[in-house]
Scaffold this active site. Structure first.
Site, short mmCIF file in Angstrom:
data_model
loop_
_atom_site.label_atom_id
_atom_site.label_comp_id
_atom_site.label_asym_id
_atom_site.label_seq_id
_atom_site.Cartn_x
_atom_site.Cartn_y
_atom_site.Cartn_z
N ASP A 1 15.33 41.54 65.71
CA ASP A 1 14.31 42.86 65.75
C ASP A 1 14.40 43.50 66.94
O ASP A 1 13.70 43.09 67.93
CB ASP A 1 13.15 42.21 65.29
CG ASP A 1 12.90 41.91 63.88
OD1 ASP A 1 12.45 40.80 63.55
OD2 ASP A 1 13.10 42.79 63.20
N HIS B 1 18.31 44.77 63.50
CA HIS B 1 17.46 45.81 62.98
C HIS B 1 16.77 46.71 63.90
O HIS B 1 16.10 46.29 64.73
CB HIS B 1 16.35 44.81 62.19
CG HIS B 1 15.10 45.58 61.63
ND1 HIS B 1 13.93 45.11 61.23
CD2 HIS B 1 14.80 46.74 61.37
CE1 HIS B 1 12.93 45.87 60.99
NE2 HIS B 1 13.75 47.48 61.10
N ASP C 1 11.94 41.93 54.83
CA ASP C 1 11.73 41.62 56.23
C ASP C 1 10.33 41.81 56.26
O ASP C 1 9.61 42.77 56.40
CB ASP C 1 12.37 42.45 57.00
CG ASP C 1 12.35 42.27 58.46
OD1 ASP C 1 12.88 42.90 59.32
OD2 ASP C 1 11.21 41.31 58.70
N HIS D 1 18.74 37.16 62.55
CA HIS D 1 18.04 38.57 62.48
C HIS D 1 17.23 39.05 63.87
O HIS D 1 16.78 38.25 64.36
CB HIS D 1 17.01 38.58 61.29
CG HIS D 1 16.27 39.95 61.25
ND1 HIS D 1 16.93 40.69 60.41
CD2 HIS D 1 15.17 40.63 61.66
CE1 HIS D 1 16.30 41.93 60.13
NE2 HIS D 1 15.36 41.79 61.02
N SER E 1 14.47 35.61 62.06
CA SER E 1 14.03 36.58 62.92
C SER E 1 13.81 35.95 64.47
O SER E 1 12.77 35.16 64.46
CB SER E 1 12.94 37.79 62.76
OG SER E 1 12.80 38.43 63.93
N MET F 1 11.00 46.94 54.47
CA MET F 1 9.94 46.25 55.17
C MET F 1 8.97 45.77 54.22
O MET F 1 8.38 46.83 53.47
CB MET F 1 9.68 47.14 56.21
CG MET F 1 10.48 47.60 57.23
SD MET F 1 11.11 46.00 57.94
CE MET F 1 9.78 45.64 59.01
N MET G 1 13.09 46.43 69.20
CA MET G 1 12.08 47.54 69.36
C MET G 1 12.17 48.26 70.49
O MET G 1 12.14 47.59 71.49
CB MET G 1 10.80 46.83 69.01
CG MET G 1 10.55 46.04 67.55
SD MET G 1 9.15 45.14 67.65
CE MET G 1 9.54 44.24 66.05
N MET H 1 14.53 49.01 65.27
CA MET H 1 13.63 49.97 65.16
C MET H 1 13.32 50.72 66.27
O MET H 1 12.63 50.44 67.56
CB MET H 1 12.14 48.88 65.17
CG MET H 1 12.26 48.14 63.85
SD MET H 1 11.09 46.75 63.62
CE MET H 1 12.23 45.46 64.25
C1 DX5 Z 1 8.52 43.64 62.29
C2 DX5 Z 1 9.66 42.58 62.12
C3 DX5 Z 1 9.06 41.24 61.59
C4 DX5 Z 1 9.91 40.11 61.65
C5 DX5 Z 1 9.50 39.16 60.72
O1 DX5 Z 1 8.68 44.63 62.72
O2 DX5 Z 1 10.84 42.82 61.60
O3 DX5 Z 1 8.97 41.69 60.24
O4 DX5 Z 1 11.37 40.29 61.55
O5 DX5 Z 1 8.30 38.56 61.07
P1 DX5 Z 1 7.45 37.56 60.25
O6 DX5 Z 1 8.46 36.64 59.42
O7 DX5 Z 1 6.80 36.80 61.25
O8 DX5 Z 1 6.42 38.48 59.38
ZN ZN Z 2 13.36 42.87 61.19
#
Ligand code: DX5
Ligand code: ZN
Length: 226
Positions: free
Chosen positions: A36, A73, A182, A34, A9, A144, A38, A75
């Protein structure tokens, strides 16, 4: 056993050198990248939009120039317009949280209408029963193992039982659907996550938080093969 995929990620990457970081982590053995995304509405954090995906896309290649899947991903809430924008910006997979869409089946169809692979992302306490009605339409199910919004959190152990339940559903439907997990995945727990039935692993801080990305990814693969 399935072909395992490691999906670092970029949430934990150096955003000031994102293109370089993506090239490096791919040269270090990453299978997917990946993203993320947000929006500071669905989750209490704000990362990046489709323009960053567009900017990073040319760097998501192996050293010999082969493109590497960009696994977005979302969010975000609402979902559909951003999903379409990320599809146009080069996403290969787009997954979203069903509780962020008023019409989950339509949001899945919207992603697929762009020729992009579609996934649903379930938070730790979110029930799976809607899969009864849409699992055949999915290319990916993302579980998750932390509450969404931040990297560097600890793996929630109850997720292991949930991975097993999703593995059963995927095997029963007989479709080629990737099971991605994840959050909080490290060299030390990746084997247990694979044993529960996952085949695709997101790792942010475990990889980008370390000086040698290849050493971490090699160790993850060694632990998966053990
Ligand atoms: C949460 C993110 C995290 C990220 C991974 O919203 O989606 O889970 O991808 O982070 P680590 O591997 O640092 O937990
Ligand atoms: Zn993610």
């Amino acid at each position: 056993n399935p072909t395992y995929r490691i999906a670092p990620s970029i949430l934990s990457a150096d955003f000031a050198r994102l293109g370089e970081e993506v090239r490096t982590v791919i040269a270090s053995g990453a299978d997917w990248i990946h993203f993320d995304v947000m929006d500071n509405h669905y989750v209490p954090n704000l990362t990046f939009g489709p323009m960053i995906c567009q900017a990073v896309k040319p760097h998501a290649v192996t050293p010999d120039g082969k493109p590497v899947p960009i696994d977005v991903h979302l969010m975000v809430q609402p979902v559909d317009e951003l999903a379409s924008a990320f599809a146009k910006a080069g996403a290969d997979y787009i997954s979203f949280h069903p509780d962020a869409s008023a019409h989950v089946h339509r949001s899945i169809q919207n992603i697929k209408s762009h020729g992009v692979k579609a996934g649903l992302t379930f938070n730790p306490a979110t029930p799976l029963d809607m899969l009864d009605w849409v699992i055949e339409d999915l290319d990916l199910i993302l579980l998750m193992s932390v509450n969404p919004g931040f990297g560097g959190q600890s793996f929630i152990d109850s997720t292991l039982r949930k991975i097993e339940a999703v593995r059963k559903r995927i095997d029963a439907c007989g479709k080629d659907i990737r099971l991605e997990v994840d959050g909080g995945i490290k060299e030390s727990n990746i084997r247990a996550v694979a044993n529960a039935g996952a085949d695709t692993f997101v790792a942010g801080s475990a990889i980008f938080g370390k000086p040698d990305y290849k050493a971490v990814i090699d160790q993850m693969r060694a632990n998966l093969a053990a």
